[in-house]
Design an enzyme around this catalytic site. Structure first.
Site, PDB file in Angstrom:
ATOM      1  N   LYS A   1     -83.675  -6.136-105.860  1.00 16.37           N
ATOM      2  CA  LYS A   1     -82.788  -7.238-106.369  1.00 16.37           C
ATOM      3  C   LYS A   1     -83.162  -7.850-107.514  1.00 16.37           C
ATOM      4  CE  LYS A   1     -80.675  -7.510-103.860  1.00 16.37           C
ATOM      5  NZ  LYS A   1     -80.039  -6.776-102.883  1.00 16.37           N
TER       6      LYS A   1
ATOM      7  N   ASN B   1     -59.301 -18.690 -88.370  1.00 19.90           N
ATOM      8  CA  ASN B   1     -60.490 -18.214 -88.724  1.00 19.90           C
ATOM      9  C   ASN B   1     -61.670 -18.390 -87.881  1.00 19.90           C
ATOM     10  OD1 ASN B   1     -62.604 -17.369 -90.821  1.00 19.90           O
ATOM     11  ND2 ASN B   1     -62.408 -19.268 -91.794  1.00 19.90           N
ATOM     12  N   GLY B   2     -62.256 -17.272 -87.548  1.00 16.11           N
ATOM     13  CA  GLY B   2     -63.457 -17.466 -86.524  1.00 16.11           C
ATOM     14  C   GLY B   2     -63.381 -16.733 -85.493  1.00 16.11           C
TER      15      GLY B   2
ATOM     16  N   CYS C   1     -61.616 -15.264 -92.904  1.00 14.69           N
ATOM     17  CA  CYS C   1     -60.043 -15.180 -93.270  1.00 14.69           C
ATOM     18  C   CYS C   1     -59.840 -16.321 -94.068  1.00 14.69           C
ATOM     19  CB  CYS C   1     -59.196 -15.072 -92.093  1.00 14.69           C
ATOM     20  SG  CYS C   1     -59.846 -13.859 -90.640  1.00 14.69           S
TER      21      CYS C   1
ATOM     22  N   ARG D   1     -61.401 -13.779 -99.244  1.00 15.95           N
ATOM     23  CA  ARG D   1     -62.254 -14.080 -97.998  1.00 15.95           C
ATOM     24  C   ARG D   1     -61.552 -13.001 -96.777  1.00 15.95           C
ATOM     25  NH1 ARG D   1     -63.503 -19.416 -97.003  1.00 15.95           N
ATOM     26  NH2 ARG D   1     -63.658 -19.048 -95.046  1.00 15.95           N
TER      27      ARG D   1
ATOM     28  N   TRP E   1     -59.386 -10.813 -92.331  1.00 19.67           N
ATOM     29  CA  TRP E   1     -60.738 -10.014 -92.672  1.00 19.67           C
ATOM     30  C   TRP E   1     -61.021  -9.850 -90.982  1.00 19.67           C
ATOM     31  CZ3 TRP E   1     -64.079  -7.502 -95.474  1.00 19.67           C
ATOM     32  CH2 TRP E   1     -65.238  -7.372 -95.042  1.00 19.67           C
TER      33      TRP E   1
ATOM     34  N   GLU F   1     -82.064  -4.677-110.176  1.00 19.13           N
ATOM     35  CA  GLU F   1     -80.748  -4.455-110.278  1.00 19.13           C
ATOM     36  C   GLU F   1     -79.800  -5.659-110.973  1.00 19.13           C
ATOM     37  OE1 GLU F   1     -78.203  -3.685-106.790  1.00 19.13           O
ATOM     38  OE2 GLU F   1     -79.368  -5.309-105.642  1.00 19.13           O
TER      39      GLU F   1
ATOM     40  N   GLU G   1     -87.185  -4.743-100.989  1.00 17.05           N
ATOM     41  CA  GLU G   1     -86.122  -5.413-101.496  1.00 17.05           C
ATOM     42  C   GLU G   1     -86.121  -6.231-102.743  1.00 17.05           C
ATOM     43  OE1 GLU G   1     -83.201  -4.972-100.465  1.00 17.05           O
ATOM     44  OE2 GLU G   1     -81.999  -6.610-100.863  1.00 17.05           O
TER      45      GLU G   1
ATOM     46  N   HIS H   1    -104.656   2.170-104.304  1.00 19.01           N
ATOM     47  CA  HIS H   1    -104.622   3.584-104.429  1.00 19.01           C
ATOM     48  C   HIS H   1    -103.905   3.953-105.633  1.00 19.01           C
ATOM     49  CE1 HIS H   1    -106.255   4.172-100.699  1.00 19.01           C
ATOM     50  NE2 HIS H   1    -105.371   3.473 -99.839  1.00 19.01           N
TER      51      HIS H   1
ATOM     52  N   LYS I   1     -70.126  -1.766-105.984  1.00 16.95           N
ATOM     53  CA  LYS I   1     -70.312  -2.238-104.843  1.00 16.95           C
ATOM     54  C   LYS I   1     -70.323  -1.310-103.483  1.00 16.95           C
ATOM     55  CE  LYS I   1     -70.923  -5.800-101.881  1.00 16.95           C
ATOM     56  NZ  LYS I   1     -72.684  -6.092-101.974  1.00 16.95           N
TER      57      LYS I   1
HETATM   58  O1  M6R Z   1     -72.664  -0.489 -98.283  1.00 19.15           O
HETATM   59  P1  M6R Z   1     -74.037   0.103 -97.950  1.00 19.15           P
HETATM   60  O2  M6R Z   1     -74.764  -1.004 -97.471  1.00 19.15           O
HETATM   61  O3  M6R Z   1     -74.160   1.123 -97.344  1.00 19.15           O
HETATM   62  O4  M6R Z   1     -74.622   0.398 -99.657  1.00 19.15           O
HETATM   63  C1  M6R Z   1     -75.941   0.727 -99.881  1.00 19.15           C
HETATM   64  C2  M6R Z   1     -76.478   0.496-101.053  1.00 19.15           C
HETATM   65  O5  M6R Z   1     -75.253   1.152-102.071  1.00 19.15           O
HETATM   66  C3  M6R Z   1     -76.433  -1.195-101.469  1.00 19.15           C
HETATM   67  O6  M6R Z   1     -77.259  -1.675-100.334  1.00 19.15           O
HETATM   68  C4  M6R Z   1     -77.277  -1.348-102.799  1.00 19.15           C
HETATM   69  O7  M6R Z   1     -78.442  -1.107-102.689  1.00 19.15           O
HETATM   70  C5  M6R Z   1     -77.181  -2.762-103.220  1.00 19.15           C
HETATM   71  N1  M6R Z   1     -76.425  -3.022-104.395  1.00 19.15           N
HETATM   72  C6  M6R Z   1     -78.152  -3.622-103.257  1.00 19.15           C
HETATM   73  O8  M6R Z   1     -78.272  -4.722-103.413  1.00 19.15           O
END
Ligand code: M6R
Length: 610
Positions: free
Chosen positions: A487, A98-99, A2, A27, A74, A490, A483, A506, A605
């Site tokens: 990263k 906060n905590g 928070c 936050r 939050w 993207e 992953e 393969h 996001k």
């Molecule tokens: O909010 P979510 O975890 O459900 O989102 C899932 C994906 O959209 C999310 O993980 C996306 O792949 C990210 N941009 C990866 O960094």
């Protein structure tokens, strides 16, 4: 996570507090409130939702006074509502926090037995009652706060004021941030420097276990026992943009560095070492011995977390796990029944595909629960009427590329695996204790990886112009290869593929030439020798090898062009460690290439469309 702001001086406090809260809204933003003291009386305004709603409440019914505290929330304990919004006031004592207080249930029962009535579902209100009860016994505010601090356990940063002592604000902290801003004839206090930069550049950064008493003319610093401490002021020269990101160039970088704290927050309050038990408040799976199968469903990075979770749950709880992409789940005819548990993983709690998968599973009688970061999100609400929700407590993640949400998901899944292992009689006390001890060491091991960032920047410089990357891993590090590739692509727009190292022969091996950087995860564990053999195949075809290896590995340098060393841990926890250098590598390659790291093109996001 928070945001907190307080002011004491000669100006009207409310404007200064709300302006500071606005800088901290990142936050948390599910509710906000302020408490102001004037003429020995407390006046409070609170509102659900963003700060604009608090602004409106203050316009409708203004409040005035020169001492006050405010909060943007939050939620962790208690859903977002006006009653749960801070400040929490009891007998003229107002508190923002906060905590997370770990022993709040036992304290609440004790205080209720003394006849105290609670108005909210928060852990914070406990502290308001504790301080008020010590004042009722004849202590002054400072003594009452000290006595209360001895009774609580957990993470906290508090601001506390009492209408009968309007000339002071008391703050105390452990494991959550708090800074005091030093003015002339006025003092400021907040959870982050950016909130106060419009007023001062001189700050006292409070350390864990410290308490400060602010008056308009000064600050007294002490430990919780009252021993005076020297006051050290630090001058900060950040630009406003740098300040919002706490000095980091991007939110993603800040969030990568927040992982040790975020992970500690995920573990906090859930583990009892004495009997090696894990407590999953908010999750109810019925008799887990009757569970025959678990389906994990999620998208993107959260799906990769689920793939690692499969290794953890199958190994520690001997429960069969299938991982299903949420975007595919309901386009086949999944076999579901009352003996199948369905676990949805989501940072945002708003991903449309994951939500649709949950609804389908619920309609077919499965118990559905979630690992989620955002309280009261759509997924959290949907699961609340079935198997419940385990929150990751990572705090708001702003960078589109998921970082701290991912590693806290892995920690939540590890805790879940231990919980299931214990409940199903698979994991005995000694084995569970060993798992929990290993887990507790993870935050400090991540700190050690973060400390090697300079060497990862050097590697990023060497490969930033490559057009393609391959990421290879095996076992629980196969999802980390996926992953690492996600990263990189993207945020840097460089083509990258994650592959199981054993699958390379393969097909993908055809791609290898002297222009192809290959990131291999070859840390210690049952698949080490096999992985090294696969990387040798890359070497033999002149591929450029960047290898993640465990400290003390003396063999790997012979085949690698670059080595990234990580600390040793249990193989099931290794993915939490190996993911950190891959986040840093992707981040620095993107930064060198000048892409929009926090808001990469074409991405959002929360993906709320199917
Ligand atoms: O909010 P979510 O975890 O459900 O989102 C899932 C994906 O959209 C999310 O993980 C996306 O792949 C990210 N941009 C990866 O960094």
């Amino acid at each position: 996570m928070c945001g907190i702001v307080g002011y004491i001086g000669r100006e009207e406090a409310v404007g200064i507090i709300v302006e500071g809260l606005r800088k901290l809204e990142y936050r948390g933003y599910d509710s906000a409130g302020v408490s102001i003291i004037k003429d020995g009386k407390t006046d409070i305004r609170r509102a659900v939702g963003k700060l604009a709603n608090l602004d409106k409440a203050l316009r409708d019914k203004p409040i005035f006074g020169n001492t006050g505290i405010g909060h943007t929330r939050w939620a962790t304990h208690g859903r977002p509502s006006e009653q749960n919004a801070h400040p929490h006031e009891v007998d003229g004592v107002s508190i923002v926090h906060n905590g997370i207080l770990e022993n709040y249930m036992e304290l609440k029962h004790r205080l209720q037995a003394q006849g105290r009535k609670f108005k909210s579902e928060t852990d914070t209100e406990i502290m308001s009652h504790l301080v008020a009860s010590h004042i009722a016994e004849g202590r002054n505010l400072i003594e009452a706060v000290r006595a209360s601090l001895k009774e609580i356990r957990g993470a906290f940063a508090f601001l506390i004021q009492h209408e009968k002592e309007p000339n002071k604000i008391v703050t105390a902290k452990t494991a959550s941030p708090m800074v005091v801003g030093v003015g002339k004839g006025e003092m400021f206090v907040a959870s982050d420097i950016p909130a106060l930069l419009g007023h001062t550049r001189d700050f006292i950064i409070l350390e864990d276990g410290q308490m400060a008493v602010l008056t308009a003319d000064g600050v007294e610093l002490s430990d919780f026992d009252g021993n005076a401490l020297p006051v050290k002021t630090k001058h900060v020269d950040w630009s406003p943009v740098m300040a919002e990101k706490a000095g980091h160039k991007h939110f993603m970088h800040k969030e990568i560095h927040e992982q040790p704290t975020a992970i500690a927050d995920t573990i906090r309050g859930r583990v009892l070492m004495e009997d090696a038990s894990v407590h999953l408040d908010g999750v109810n799976l019925g008799d887990v011995k009757k569970l025959r199968r678990l389906i994990i469903t999620a998208c993107g990075t959260s799906f990769h977390a689920g793939m690692v979770g499969k290794f953890m749950i199958e190994k520690l709880a001997r429960l069969g796990v299938d991982c299903d992409l949420a975007s595919e789940f309901r386009y086949r005819d999944p076999v579901l029944d009352e003996e199948t548990g369905v676990l949805a993983i989501s940072q945002s709690g708003e991903t449309a595909d994951t939500l649709a998968a949950i609804k389908l599973a619920k309609s077919q009688g499965a118990t559905v629960f979630a690992v989620c970061n955002v309280l009261e999100s759509s997924i959290a609400r949907e699961c609340a009427t079935s198997g419940g929700v385990m929150y990751t407590h990572a705090g708001p993640e702003i960078g589109v590329a998921s970082t701290k949400a991912f590693t806290t998901q892995l920690v939540a899944l590890y805790l879940l695996a231990i919980y299931l292992g214990r409940a199903r009689g698979v994991l005995d006390k000694g084995a569970a204790q060993k798992c929990l001890e290993d887990l507790r060491e993870i935050p400090s091991k991540i700190e050690r990886v973060l400390a090697t960032e300079a060497s990862i920047i050097a590697i990023a410089r060497r490969y930033a112009q490559a057009r393609d990357f391959l990421f290879l891993g095996r076992g629980p590090n196969f999802p980390i290869a996926l992953e690492g590739a996600l990263k990189l692509k993207e945020i840097s727009y460089i083509h990258a593929e994650g592959y199981s190292a054993g699958e390379m022969k393969h097909g993908p091996i055809a791609l290898i030439d002297d222009k192809m950087p290959v990131v291999g995860i070859a840390t210690e564990g049952p698949v080490y020798d096999k992985t090294v053999a696969n990387l040798e195949e890359v070497r033999a075809r002149n591929g450029k090898l960047i290898i993640l290896a465990t400290e003390g590995d003396s063999k790997i340098a012979a085949i690698a062009d670059d080595v990234i060393v990580v600390p040793r841990t249990d193989p099931l926890l290794d993915p939490i460690i190996t993911t950190i250098p891959l986040q840093l590598l992707a981040y620095h390659i993107a930064d060198i290439n000048g892409t929009d790291v926090d808001q990469p093109r074409n991405l959002a996001k929360s993906v709320t469309v199917e």
